[in-house]
Design an enzyme around this catalytic site. Structure first.
Site, PDB file in Angstrom:
ATOM      1  N   GLU A 122       0.822  -1.207   0.000  1.00  5.04           N
ATOM      2  CA  GLU A 122       0.000   0.000   0.000  1.00  5.04           C
ATOM      3  C   GLU A 122       0.859   1.261   0.000  1.00  5.04           C
ATOM      4  OE1 GLU A 122      -3.048   0.266  -0.595  1.00  5.04           O
ATOM      5  OE2 GLU A 122      -3.604  -1.842  -0.465  1.00  5.04           O
ATOM      6  N   CYS A 264     -13.139   1.375 -14.825  1.00  4.27           N
ATOM      7  CA  CYS A 264     -13.643   2.746 -14.645  1.00  4.27           C
ATOM      8  C   CYS A 264     -12.465   3.714 -14.624  1.00  4.27           C
ATOM      9  CB  CYS A 264     -14.442   2.828 -13.341  1.00  4.27           C
ATOM     10  SG  CYS A 264     -15.468   4.298 -13.191  1.00  4.27           S
ATOM     11  N   CYS A 271     -17.261   1.002 -20.011  1.00  2.00           N
ATOM     12  CA  CYS A 271     -18.555   0.883 -19.334  1.00  2.00           C
ATOM     13  C   CYS A 271     -19.262  -0.428 -19.651  1.00  2.00           C
ATOM     14  CB  CYS A 271     -19.448   2.063 -19.710  1.00  2.00           C
ATOM     15  SG  CYS A 271     -18.837   3.656 -19.095  1.00  2.00           S
ATOM     16  N   CYS A 280     -25.163   2.810 -12.055  1.00  2.00           N
ATOM     17  CA  CYS A 280     -24.293   3.967 -12.275  1.00  2.00           C
ATOM     18  C   CYS A 280     -25.095   5.194 -12.709  1.00  2.00           C
ATOM     19  CB  CYS A 280     -23.229   3.634 -13.317  1.00  2.00           C
ATOM     20  SG  CYS A 280     -22.060   4.975 -13.617  1.00  2.00           S
TER      21      CYS A 280
END
Length: 514
Positions: A122, A264, A271, A280
């Site tokens: 991370e 995305c 899409c 959405c």
């Protein structure tokens, strides 16, 4: 190395370990709170969390919006939340990328090692693309060494080291087990990193928000206001917490980030491949605009929409930001204008003793412990004006401060290197100076080192300094310009950890997992 599973009769021992872990965290927390009550506690940046970790959790979870928010931007239907979770996780199980930190977490039964693996990944992934991180991560987890140099954002590496040292020295080699204690006890661990570790390594049902999640949530709920504003940020964290799947929080959070990274995307989102496209709002807005442009009467509302022109909803795009038909769903999130990086100039010199006894040496000096590239090693440098006036004199004085008198007539200007950091565009005027006499390596004061070229390639130097050295190498007789690829490749052959560093196997104290 994976540890053997505990025997059946070890439940009492596991309970003792859990109790011991809780005790360590409480003692460390009490120590931290005691420090806050000291006279110099005002210097801390989080004095408002006097009731931490409980107070920290409450302040982060409570969203006190100062302006009305339309239900259009929320998940008010429990069924919608269920569909979102199920659809996203089903897609993730089919499509997730095979990444080394995921494999390590899935195969690790030791919770401390698992948390460390998540922590490193991370921190490395902050402001850095996955493709860039993979190789560094694999080598870092094999040996904790100086491979960080080249990833950029060098303060991340220092904070990771500080946090790791605290785990070993104050927490008995065990990681805190909750997002609240991770953020409170470990230096450099903020809200996002703490929640990522807690959800992925320990299964705590807590949502995360990074750049990818911001994009996904802003599109799914048509949030057009500035995502960096306090109000919108609070709302995004609230949505993330509402959506996270309690049974699989780590997978859900990774799935949300994966969706933003691979489907995305900022430009040209896919899409048709999105598992939550039916939910959405941005997609619905695109369809509404297309219908309106083709055949719908002016003013008709074909799908539910928040009224953006009333000026009441603080999550809608402002009236000054009209819909761009060419962008489609990429109208969300709102693009935040960024200041261009400020321009600075520096003069730097590669000082070499090519005929030194024992082999050629080059001089590196250490930067201050604060500011840009804090604590890293570099060639002697001075701040310079773009015009170049007095560069040579200032640089010669800097060299003499480290090694004494140098032959000024041999100082040669070789070219320039331009390197852009996160907020600074720095132009290096590159000089070279060779001390041709066959002399022993000169003694230098603390904060300076003479290194061989091989040692330079494994030292904690920035990418900018490697660029500078390539300019120098390209100007030397009998040498050719080394490519970035060839220089990075020398790192992989470096095996021995430097002094004071610890390999992963000795980082945590061994214990039998529950």
């Amino acid at each position: 190395m994976r540890k053997p599973r505990a025997a059946v009769g070890s439940r009492s021992r596991c309970r003792k370990q859990a109790s011991s872990q809780e005790g360590r965290e409480k003692r460390a927390l009490s120590s931290s709170q005691a420090k806050l009550s000291a006279p110099d506690a005002c210097a801390r940046t989080i004095p408002e969390f006097s009731e931490a970790p409980a107070g920290l959790a409450r302040q982060q979870e409570e969203v006190r919006l100062q302006a009305p928010v339309s239900p259009y931007h929320l998940f008010g239907d429990t069924a919608e939340v269920t569909v979102f979770r199920k659809s996203l996780l089903s897609w993730y199980d089919r499509e997730k990328r095979d990444l080394p930190w995921r494999r390590r977490v899935e195969g690790e039964v030791d919770l401390d090692r698992r948390a460390y693996a998540v922590w490193v990944s991370e921190v490395m992934l902050q402001q850095t693309q996955v493709a860039t991180v993979i190789d560094y991560y694999n080598r870092w987890m094999q040996e904790v060494n100086q491979l960080w140099a080249g990833l950029g954002y060098y303060s991340r590496g220092r904070r990771l080291q500080e946090g790791a040292r605290k785990v070993v020295e104050e927490l008995g080699g065990h990681m805190p087990r909750t997002a609240e204690t991770l953020q409170w006890l470990l230096p450099g661990v903020g809200r996002y990193t703490a929640r990522a570790i807690a959800s992925i390594a320990f299964g705590q049902a807590t949502g995360v928000v990074d750049g990818n999640v911001v994009r996904v949530l802003c599109r799914v709920r048509a949030i057009g206001a500035d995502p960096s504003s306090t109000l919108v940020s609070q709302q995004l964290w609230s949505l993330a917490q509402q959506l996270v799947e309690p049974a699989r929080p780590g997978d859900f959070n990774q799935a949300a980030m994966e969706l933003g990274a691979t489907v995305c995307t900022p430009q040209r989102p896919l899409c048709s491949q999105c598992p939550v496209q039916s939910l959405c709002r941005a997609r619905q807005r695109v369809e509404r605009e297309q219908l309106s442009a083709s055949r719908s009467p002016p003013g008709s509302r074909d799908v539910e929409e928040c009224a953006p022109n009333t000026g009441q909803c603080q999550l809608c795009a402002p009236p000054t930001e009209p819909w761009d038909q060419t962008l489609g769903v990429a109208n969300f999130p709102r693009k935040v204008s960024r200041r261009p990086p400020r321009e600075e100039c520096s003069a730097t010199c590669v000082l070499e003793q090519p005929r030194a006894l024992g082999g050629a040496r080059i001089l590196l000096v250490q930067r201050p412990n604060s500011g840009l590239l804090a604590g890293l090693w570099e060639f002697p440098s001075v701040t310079a004006e773009p015009s170049g006036q007095h560069q040579r004199k200032a640089l010669l004085r800097e060299l003499q401060s480290w090694v004494g008198p140098v032959p000024a007539t041999r100082l040669r200007h070789l070219g320039q290197v331009v390197h852009t950091f996160s907020h600074i565009k720095l132009t290096y005027q590159v000089y070279g100076l060779a001390l041709e006499e066959q002399t022993p390596v000169a003694i230098v004061p603390p904060g300076a080192r003479w290194l061989t070229r091989e040692e330079f390639h494994t030292a904690a130097v920035s990418t900018a300094m490697k660029k500078v050295f390539r300019v120098y190498e390209g100007q030397q007789p009998g040498t050719c310009k080394g490519s970035k690829r060839s220089q990075v490749s020398t790192l992989s052959g470096w095996k021995k950890p430097s002094a004071g560093q610890q390999v992963l196997d000795s980082f945590f104290r061994p214990h039998i997992p529950c």
